[in-house]
Scaffold this active site. Structure first.
Site, PDB file in Angstrom:
ATOM      1  N   LYS A 253       0.849  -1.199   0.000  1.00 24.04           N
ATOM      2  CA  LYS A 253       0.000   0.000   0.000  1.00 24.04           C
ATOM      3  C   LYS A 253       0.876   1.238   0.000  1.00 24.04           C
ATOM      4  O   LYS A 253       1.760   1.392   0.847  1.00 24.04           O
ATOM      5  CB  LYS A 253      -0.912  -0.007   1.224  1.00 24.04           C
ATOM      6  N   ASP A 258      -2.805  10.555   3.351  1.00 18.51           N
ATOM      7  CA  ASP A 258      -4.200  10.162   3.488  1.00 18.51           C
ATOM      8  C   ASP A 258      -4.962  11.184   4.319  1.00 18.51           C
ATOM      9  O   ASP A 258      -4.902  11.181   5.542  1.00 18.51           O
ATOM     10  CB  ASP A 258      -4.309   8.773   4.129  1.00 18.51           C
ATOM     11  N   LYS A 265     -10.684  13.113   7.568  1.00 19.64           N
ATOM     12  CA  LYS A 265     -10.209  12.821   8.917  1.00 19.64           C
ATOM     13  C   LYS A 265     -10.215  14.090   9.762  1.00 19.64           C
ATOM     14  O   LYS A 265     -10.033  15.192   9.229  1.00 19.64           O
ATOM     15  CB  LYS A 265      -8.768  12.289   8.871  1.00 19.64           C
ATOM     16  N   ASP A 276       1.367   6.379   5.474  1.00 22.43           N
ATOM     17  CA  ASP A 276       0.431   5.425   4.875  1.00 22.43           C
ATOM     18  C   ASP A 276       0.983   4.761   3.612  1.00 22.43           C
ATOM     19  O   ASP A 276       0.275   4.000   2.961  1.00 22.43           O
ATOM     20  CB  ASP A 276      -0.897   6.130   4.565  1.00 22.43           C
ATOM     21  N   ASP A 335     -12.379   7.088   3.313  1.00 21.44           N
ATOM     22  CA  ASP A 335     -11.202   6.912   4.170  1.00 21.44           C
ATOM     23  C   ASP A 335     -10.821   5.443   4.307  1.00 21.44           C
ATOM     24  O   ASP A 335      -9.828   5.119   4.956  1.00 21.44           O
ATOM     25  CB  ASP A 335     -11.449   7.536   5.542  1.00 21.44           C
ATOM     26  N   GLU A 337      -9.632   3.747   1.884  1.00 15.49           N
ATOM     27  CA  GLU A 337      -9.097   3.794   0.520  1.00 15.49           C
ATOM     28  C   GLU A 337      -7.983   2.791   0.266  1.00 15.49           C
ATOM     29  O   GLU A 337      -7.762   2.372  -0.866  1.00 15.49           O
ATOM     30  CB  GLU A 337      -8.598   5.211   0.210  1.00 15.49           C
ATOM     31  N   ARG A 339      -7.666  -0.335   0.920  1.00 15.47           N
ATOM     32  CA  ARG A 339      -8.132  -1.613   0.383  1.00 15.47           C
ATOM     33  C   ARG A 339      -8.513  -1.491  -1.095  1.00 15.47           C
ATOM     34  O   ARG A 339      -8.491  -2.481  -1.828  1.00 15.47           O
ATOM     35  CB  ARG A 339      -9.287  -2.129   1.231  1.00 15.47           C
TER      36      ARG A 339
END
Length: 495
Positions: A253, A258, A265, A276, A335, A337, A339
């Site tokens: 990933k 993010d 967030k 991230d 959020d 995202e 996956r």
């Protein structure tokens, strides 16, 4: 980023010239004892109780020295009376991390075997790390960490130095990338860094920009990245030694920042979201290390890179994305995202029919709730998960197996698409539900109904150390997973 220069010496500890001689201390029923019992050092043992040393892990005391070549000695706790390779690695890293102002340190930790010697070399090299790229002035000499490290051991094998240096370099590369500011590290610049690996033997790098992603049907990566002015990328790094019998695919990933997208967030929760992309940095560094080590396994790393930002072009809750291969996902929370980009990577990895797929990601805050800040969760095919966890245990990285129970997948049913990316309102088992989502995108073996063995590693907690240092881990990016995946690749290389 530089790795400290490593040396081995068969000299006695008292004769070795260095700025600080580090001596291991173990706990015993009769009090703390030095692991080096040579007569020249016996006087220091009498000082242990006086200065409060007990031999506990991470306990470091430094005092002036006379009668030996080094002007100072430091005592580092090893814990039990029979130190393991991991306790030696831990102690060496702790000493290298904590000692400041000593350009050259020597470690007398009682390493006797090749495995123990490698552990000390590796721990010290990993522990001697600092990230100073954004400091206006370099650290003063008295605050800097060692640039030269000598390990005392009866084993004199230069290949151990080479291996430890390569592994430390891979860990530091990961840390550097993760620590870098997101203003400078974004999908395109990350892809440029990865492209440099093409200079290595048997390594090829292919970068998919927006046009190639659209042509290839990578709707997850495109969807997550469409809210940013800095477009997404998918990077494929292929290491193909000539006689490799097995193929291991790695998916990482790479959300370079993010914000949560339109499911924004809170401000405090955005701090640290540059981390991230830890999974993508990890798999990139692992391929580089294995290529330098000459590991005889085919490796393919997929770096799923995007920046998740809110804007007029960002995906909305209730939008539907088509992942590579045609499966559709209703996005109920932007959020969640990671996956989505990982789904594209897992499908692409599956298409090459590898022997196994391992993905690694800072995927869920729920992983922190479940396992805390030091343990990574491993989920997926039971046999492969057990292998990954055993491998992590062997190299001293804390992994823990977690289930993907059958009742989780139905929670992701969508009214309009093949699957939803979350279950709205659900607060239970978030890490496991995310793994259940990913499982849907792992393909079958060629000409078979059997699913390709797959393991998912959630490193949301241990990828970033926001507390005090411990062992060879300082503040900030940790590089967890690098050593486990290198070791796993080497396992796949063996007949």
């Amino acid at each position: 980023m530089t790795v400290a220069t490593l040396h081995l010496s068969t000299s006695s500890a008292s004769e070795l010239e260095s700025d600080v001689l580090v001596i291991g201390v173990v706990k015993t029923d009769s009090g703390p004892k030095l692991v080096d019992a040579s007569p020249e050092l016996s006087s220091f043992e009498q000082s242990l109780s006086v200065i409060g040393a007990t031999g506990a892990a991470d306990e470091l005391y430094r005092i002036p020295a006379t009668g030996i070549a080094a002007p100072a000695v430091a005592f580092i706790g090893l814990g039990d009376t029979s130190p393991s390779a991991e306790s030696l690695r831990y102690a060496a890293g702790s000493a290298a991390r904590q000692l400041r102002g000593a350009a050259h340190i020597a470690l007398a930790l009682g390493a006797e075997s090749a495995d123990d010697t490698l552990a000390v070399l590796e721990g010290a090299a990993i522990g001697a790390y600092s990230y100073d790229a954004y400091r206006s002035t370099p650290p003063e000499a008295e605050k800097s960490q060692a640039s030269s490290i000598t390990v005392l051991s009866p084993v004199s094998d230069a290949s151990l130095i080479e291996r430890a240096s390569i592994i430390a370099h891979a860990t530091h590369v990961t840390r550097d990338l993760v620590n870098e500011a997101p203003r400078e590290l974004y999908p395109a610049t990350f892809a440029d860094r990865a492209s440099e690996l093409a200079a290595l033997d048997n390594v090829e790098v292919e970068v998919f920009a927006e046009k190639e992603l659209e042509e290839g049907g990578f709707g997850g990566i495109l969807g997550v990245g469409q809210g940013s002015t800095r477009g997404p990328r998918l990077v494929k790094i292929s290491y193909t030694p000539s006689n490799a019998a097995k193929h291991l695919a790695l998916v990482g990933k790479g959300i370079t920042f993010d914000s949560g997208g339109l499911s924004l967030k809170p401000g405090l929760s955005m701090i640290g979201m540059k981390f991230d992309m830890s999974g993508a940095a990890t798999v990139m560094a692992v391929v580089e290390a294995c290529a330098k080590l000459g590991t005889n396994v085919r490796l393919t790393a997929w770096l799923c890179l995007a920046e998740n930002m809110p804007s007029g072009s960002a995906i909305r809750p209730n939008d539907v994305l088509t992942i590579r291969g045609g499966k559709t996902v209703e996005v109920l929370n932007t959020d969640a995202e990671g996956r989505l980009v990982m789904a594209d990577g897992l499908v692409a990895a599956s298409e090459e029919n590898p022997d196994a797929i391992v993905d690694i990601a800072t995927l869920t805050g729920a992983a922190v709730v479940a396992l805390g800040n030091r343990y990574a969760g491993a989920m997926g095919d039971k046999a492969l998960v057990n292998q990954v966890v055993a491998t992590a245990d062997r190299v001293g990285e804390p992994f823990w197996p977690m289930p993907i129970s059958p009742e989780l997948r139905p929670l992701l049913a969508s009214d309009i698409a093949d699957i939803a990316n979350i279950k709205p309102g659900n607060t239970a088992g978030g890490m496991l539900i995310a793994a259940a989502f990913l499982k849907d995108f792992v393909g079958k073996r060629a000409d078979s109904t059997e699913t390709i063995p797959w393991a998912h590693i959630d490193i949301a907690g241990p990828s970033d150390n926001r507390g005090g240092g411990w062992g060879y881990v300082g503040k900030g990016a940790t590089g967890i997973g690098v050593r486990t995946l290198i070791e796993l690749a080497e396992e796949f290389s063996r007949p």
